[in-house]
Design a protein around this motif. Structure first.
Motif, mmCIF file in Angstrom:
data_model
loop_
_atom_site.group_PDB
_atom_site.id
_atom_site.type_symbol
_atom_site.label_atom_id
_atom_site.label_comp_id
_atom_site.label_asym_id
_atom_site.label_seq_id
_atom_site.Cartn_x
_atom_site.Cartn_y
_atom_site.Cartn_z
ATOM 1 N N ASP A 16 -2.584 12.394 -7.739
ATOM 2 C CA ASP A 16 -1.208 11.739 -8.332
ATOM 3 C C ASP A 16 0.097 12.622 -7.369
ATOM 4 N N GLU A 17 -0.203 13.632 -6.752
ATOM 5 C CA GLU A 17 0.764 14.030 -5.780
ATOM 6 C C GLU A 17 0.736 13.415 -4.608
ATOM 7 N N GLN A 18 -0.173 12.958 -3.998
ATOM 8 C CA GLN A 18 -0.231 12.275 -2.810
ATOM 9 C C GLN A 18 0.568 10.877 -2.957
ATOM 10 N N LEU A 19 0.085 10.100 -4.199
ATOM 11 C CA LEU A 19 0.834 8.967 -4.542
ATOM 12 C C LEU A 19 2.225 9.120 -4.536
ATOM 13 N N ARG A 20 2.576 10.196 -5.297
ATOM 14 C CA ARG A 20 4.239 10.522 -5.657
ATOM 15 C C ARG A 20 4.858 10.471 -4.273
ATOM 16 N N LYS A 21 4.173 11.295 -3.296
ATOM 17 C CA LYS A 21 4.855 11.539 -2.101
ATOM 18 C C LYS A 21 4.822 10.540 -1.201
ATOM 19 N N SER B 120 6.328 5.146 -13.077
ATOM 20 C CA SER B 120 5.573 5.808 -12.067
ATOM 21 C C SER B 120 3.984 5.391 -12.025
ATOM 22 N N ASN B 121 3.579 5.112 -13.229
ATOM 23 C CA ASN B 121 2.270 4.513 -13.273
ATOM 24 C C ASN B 121 2.144 3.052 -12.588
ATOM 25 N N ALA B 122 3.213 2.284 -12.915
ATOM 26 C CA ALA B 122 3.323 1.040 -12.361
ATOM 27 C C ALA B 122 3.202 1.251 -10.621
ATOM 28 N N GLN B 123 4.048 2.085 -10.412
ATOM 29 C CA GLN B 123 4.423 2.163 -8.845
ATOM 30 C C GLN B 123 3.386 2.696 -8.262
ATOM 31 N N ARG B 124 2.528 3.891 -8.908
ATOM 32 C CA ARG B 124 1.170 4.512 -8.358
ATOM 33 C C ARG B 124 0.264 3.500 -8.280
ATOM 34 N N ASP B 125 0.188 2.650 -9.223
ATOM 35 C CA ASP B 125 -0.955 1.774 -9.334
ATOM 36 C C ASP B 125 -0.976 0.726 -7.869
ATOM 37 N N ARG B 126 0.269 0.325 -7.730
ATOM 38 C CA ARG B 126 0.313 -0.404 -6.489
ATOM 39 C C ARG B 126 0.170 0.474 -5.103
ATOM 40 N N MET B 127 0.680 1.612 -5.048
ATOM 41 C CA MET B 127 0.651 2.467 -4.076
ATOM 42 C C MET B 127 -1.160 2.800 -3.891
ATOM 43 N N ARG B 128 -1.760 3.089 -4.892
ATOM 44 C CA ARG B 128 -3.090 3.390 -4.813
ATOM 45 C C ARG B 128 -3.861 2.158 -4.210
ATOM 46 N N ASP B 129 -3.541 0.924 -4.826
ATOM 47 C CA ASP B 129 -4.352 -0.207 -4.286
ATOM 48 C C ASP B 129 -4.041 -0.231 -2.892
ATOM 49 N N ALA B 130 -2.829 -0.076 -2.310
ATOM 50 C CA ALA B 130 -2.535 -0.443 -0.781
ATOM 51 C C ALA B 130 -3.262 0.678 -0.120
#
Lengths: 165, 165
Positions: A16-21, B120-130
DNA sequence: TTGGAAAGTCAACAAGACTGACATAAAATC
DNA sequence: GATTTTATGTCAGTCTTGTTGACTTTCCAA
């Protein structure tokens, strides 16, 4: 998951922290990314909307209004206001289409090209510095993540401009 | 320059076209980056300004208005309008400082935390996928280039939030 | 105790996005 | 040939988010 180091790593690093950063890095970097052109545009009483129009007309000379519209993802009223001022100021030329006379094909004039140069020089300088600091391998990763982050429609546009890289 | 492969490479890969593609990648990716939160915010009659405030209050609970101001880089009038609605709607709590009673310390309420989570869930989901698509090594490069692209002031803020990564 | 910093408020304004309605010309279709 | 669709442009009004400027209140610190 129990295979070589790669499998484990690709799970571990997505905290989670990596993604937030990553999200914050994107936000702060984008501010830097737009800062230099914004300063230049102030001198001309133009805004980011004008920059975007000028940028994509330069990259796609003769593009139609509709095509520009779908690249920029704004309404025609919004784009039209920008194009009107750019045409009035002699930075953009609008030519009636030969095959389809409903279409307008957009070109930068000499003055338009000059502004585009001024803007993109500043933006490329920052990009070049960032690339140099980070190194070639980092640049490759940078581009990969950005491309993966795009909406499919935008990725299509991205890969369509010029002959890609 | 005549040394190992690395020296030559770091000059060659910085072509005008490479830099322009980097600029466009940044532009299109940022659109993707903001698309999901924007859709959610529409449901609440909030905008990106509210998202940013909620995000950084969550990351830095008890932050002062002034600190938030320097992170966000807007005027206090602009931020104040956003904070006023968030406070009125019960998403943000403003507590008078104990040491310095002029200062207001900002906290998310339960409702504020809920919205922050949704966004932030929505934004992290996209970041995680990328990140997953690009792989761990690409992520490292992505972060390096973004950090190099920031203005020094922003980089300072970036590295100050929490205990960095 | 006085100066200045921090915070907030009010007002006015601008850019740039939006919607909706409407106009015109040309192409496409029936 | 008539009708519909497409491409573009325009007018009017709204919204968000930024701006500047002026002013007040609070209160710390010299």
């Amino acid at each position: 998951m129990s295979d070589s180091s790669h499998g484990g790593e690709s799970l571990l690093f997505l905290t989670d922290e990596q993604l937030r950063k990553g999200i914050e890095a994107m936000y702060f970097a984008y501010r830097g990314f737009t800062a230099d052109p914004d300063r230049i545009l102030d001198n001309y009483a133009y805004g980011r909307a004008h920059h975007r129009a000028v940028h994509f007309i330069n990259r796609n000379p003769g593009t139609t209004v509709n095509n520009l519209l779908s690249i920029l993802g704004v309404t025609k009223q919004s784009l039209n206001r920008v194009l009107r001022t750019l045409i009035a100021d002699g930075l953009v030329e609008s030519r009636v289409g030969k095959r389809d006379k409903r279409e307008r094909h957009l070109f930068l004039t000499e003055a338009g090209t000059a502004l585009e140069q001024e803007l993109s020089n500043a933006q490329r300088d920052r990009m070049r510095d960032a690339y140099r600091k980070a190194g070639p391998q980092a640049v490759s990763g940078f581009r990969q993540v950005l491309e993966a982050m795009m909406d499919p429609d935008m990725r299509r546009h991205f890969n369509m401009i010029k002959d890609s890289n």
